[in-house]
Scaffold this active site. Structure first.
Site, PDB file in Angstrom:
ATOM      1  N   LYS A 157       7.621   2.009  -3.043  1.00 53.12           N
ATOM      2  CA  LYS A 157       6.676   1.227  -2.234  1.00 53.12           C
ATOM      3  C   LYS A 157       6.253   0.057  -3.126  1.00 53.12           C
ATOM      4  O   LYS A 157       5.223   0.090  -3.803  1.00 53.12           O
ATOM      5  CB  LYS A 157       5.498   2.113  -1.813  1.00 53.12           C
ATOM      6  CG  LYS A 157       4.729   1.533  -0.651  1.00 53.12           C
ATOM      7  CD  LYS A 157       3.812   2.558  -0.013  1.00 53.12           C
ATOM      8  CE  LYS A 157       2.803   1.877   0.886  1.00 53.12           C
ATOM      9  NZ  LYS A 157       3.358   1.161   2.030  1.00 53.12           N
TER      10      LYS A 157
HETATM   11  N1  PMP Z   1       8.041   3.292   5.781  1.00 52.53           N
HETATM   12  C1  PMP Z   1       7.521   2.210   5.209  1.00 52.53           C
HETATM   13  C2  PMP Z   1       8.402   1.052   4.916  1.00 52.53           C
HETATM   14  C3  PMP Z   1       6.153   2.171   4.917  1.00 52.53           C
HETATM   15  O1  PMP Z   1       5.613   1.086   4.368  1.00 52.53           O
HETATM   16  C4  PMP Z   1       5.342   3.272   5.244  1.00 52.53           C
HETATM   17  C5  PMP Z   1       3.873   3.222   4.961  1.00 52.53           C
HETATM   18  N2  PMP Z   1       3.590   3.633   3.663  1.00 52.53           N
HETATM   19  C6  PMP Z   1       5.947   4.383   5.827  1.00 52.53           C
HETATM   20  C7  PMP Z   1       7.304   4.360   6.088  1.00 52.53           C
HETATM   21  C8  PMP Z   1       5.149   5.606   6.151  1.00 52.53           C
HETATM   22  O2  PMP Z   1       4.772   6.256   4.970  1.00 52.53           O
HETATM   23  P1  PMP Z   1       3.414   7.053   4.842  1.00 52.53           P
HETATM   24  O3  PMP Z   1       3.384   8.032   5.951  1.00 52.53           O
HETATM   25  O4  PMP Z   1       3.511   7.711   3.507  1.00 52.53           O
HETATM   26  O5  PMP Z   1       2.302   6.079   4.920  1.00 52.53           O
END
Ligand code: PMP
Length: 305
Positions: A157
Site C-alpha cells: 500500500k
Molecule cells: N485494494 C486497494 C487497492 C485498496 O487501496 C484497498 C484499501 N486499503 C483495498 C483493496 C481494501 O483493503 P482493506 O480492506 O484492507 O482496506
C-alpha cells in the site's frame, strides 16, 4: 473534510494546521511513501480500532517491499493511534498513518532522506454513500490496467501505486459511474481502485487471489471469515469479466468502502439490480462485529482505554 485538533508527527502531537511539509519533500515528487487506512467504530466501550494489528503489520510489510525501515513498531503505532483518537475526542473515524521519505536530498534514491511518520484521524462517513451501502453502486470496467508486480508491487500500500487508482476513479466518475473495476495485465479481474471484489454464485463466493494483483484487503479477509461462518464457501480464484456480469450478487470490500453492493457494471444489471440477500447477511454481521456487538469477533477490535 472534517478537521480534528491534532495530528501525530514523528513522536509529537501537533495542531492539525501545523502538519505541513516542505515542497521538496521526496515523497511529494516521487511517491516514496507507504500508508494505511483504518477505521475506528463507535462501541459502548468507546471507539474501537478495527484490526489495528493487521493494518500496522501491513504498513510494515509495504515498507519491507519498498526496502524501507520504519521508525516505529506495530505496537508503538497502535498506542499512538489510541492516544490520537482520545485527544481528538473521536467516537469513530478514519485513521491515516503514512511513512514517507522527507526533505533533505533530491534525486531518485530516497534513502538519504529522513523517514517522516504521521498519523491523522478524522470523522468520516461512508465512502461510496449511505445509499450505495443499501442499494448498491454502478461500476465501470476501467480502461486502466491494475499495476502488476513487474511494474509496481501491488501488495504494497504505497503512495505511488495510487496514481493508478486515481486515474481509474476519475475515469469512472467522468463516465457517470460511482466506481471502477480494474483488470490485471493477464486480463483477469484484479479489484477496484481502493476495494476488493467478491462474486457470489449460489452458495459460493469467489474473489481474486494476490497473484491477480489485488491488495490483500483486511476487510476482505473479515468478509470471507463472516461468509464462511454463515455457511458459504469462499474460493480464491481468477475471474474473467463475464463472470461478473453473470453473478447473482457482487460486492466490494474496503476500509473506506466497508461492504458495498455492486448493482450494475457497464450498463448491465447484476442479479436483481439490488443488494442481494447474501451481501446483506454479510454486511449486517460485519456492521455488528465492528460495533462490538458480536463476541465471536471481539478480537478484531482494539479499544482506546
Ligand atoms: N485494494 C486497494 C487497492 C485498496 O487501496 C484497498 C484499501 N486499503 C483495498 C483493496 C481494501 O483493503 P482493506 O480492506 O484492507 O482496506
Amino acid at each position: 473534510m472534517k478537521e480534528s485538533k491534532y495530528i501525530w508527527k514523528n513522536g509529537n502531537f501537533i495542531n492539525w494546521q501545523d502538519a505541513t511539509t516542505h515542497v521538496l519533500t521526496h515523497a511529494l515528487h516521487y511517491g516514496t511513501g507507504v500508508f494505511e487506512g483504518i477505521r475506528a467504530y463507535q462501541t459502548p466501550q468507546g471507539p474501537a480500532i478495527f484490526k489495528a494489528q493487521e493494518h500496522y503489520k501491513r504498513l510494515h510489510d509495504s515498507a519491507k517491499i519498498y526496502g524501507m525501515t520504519l521508525t516505529y513498531s506495530v505496537d508503538e503505532l497502535i498506542d499512538v493511534t489510541k492516544e490520537l483518537l482520545t485527544k481528538n475526542e473521536l467516537s469513530s473515524g478514519y485513521i491515516r498513518p503514512l511513512a514517507y521519505y522527507g526533505y533533505k536530498v533530491m534525486g531518485l534514491n530516497p534513502r538519504p532522506n529522513p523517514i517522516d511518520t504521521i498519523i491523522a484521524a478524522w470523522e468520516w462517513g461512508t465512502y461510496l454513500g449511505d445509499e450505495g451501502i443499501e442499494k448498491g453502486i454502478r461500476c465501470k470496467m476501467s480502461s486502466w490496467t491494475r499495476l502488476d508486480s513487474r511494474i509496481m508491487p501491488p501488495l504494497a500500500k504505497a503512495t505511488a501505486n495510487y496514481a493508478n487508482s486515481a486515474l481509474a476513479k476519475m475515469e469512472a466518475l467522468d463516465c457517470g459511474y460511482d466506481e471502477a473495476i480494474l483488470l490485471n495485465s493477464n486480463g483477469t479481474i484484479a479489484e477496484g481502485p481502493g476495494e476488493n471484489i467478491f462474486v457470489i454464485v449460489g452458495n459460493t463466493i469467489y474473489t481474486p487471489p494476490a497473484s491477480d494483483c489485488a491488495l490483500m484487503g483486511i476487510t476482505a479477509k473479515s468478509a470471507a471469515t463472516i461468509a464462511e461462518d454463515l455457511g458459504y464457501k469462499v474460493v480464491y480464484k481468477s475471474l474473467i469479466r463475464d463472470e461478473l456480469f453473470l453473478a447473482d450478487e457482487l460486492f466490494f470490500t474496503g476500509t473506506a468502502a466497508e461492504i458495498t453492493p455492486i448493482r450494475e457494471i457497464d450498463g448491465r444489471q447484476i442479479g436483481n439490480g439490488k443488494r442481494g440477500p447474501v451481501t446483506e447477511a454479510i454486511q449486517t454481521t460485519f456492521f455488528k462485529a465492528v460495533k462490538g456487538e458480536l463476541s465471536q469477533y471481539k478480537n478484531w477490535l482494539t479499544y482506546c482505554k
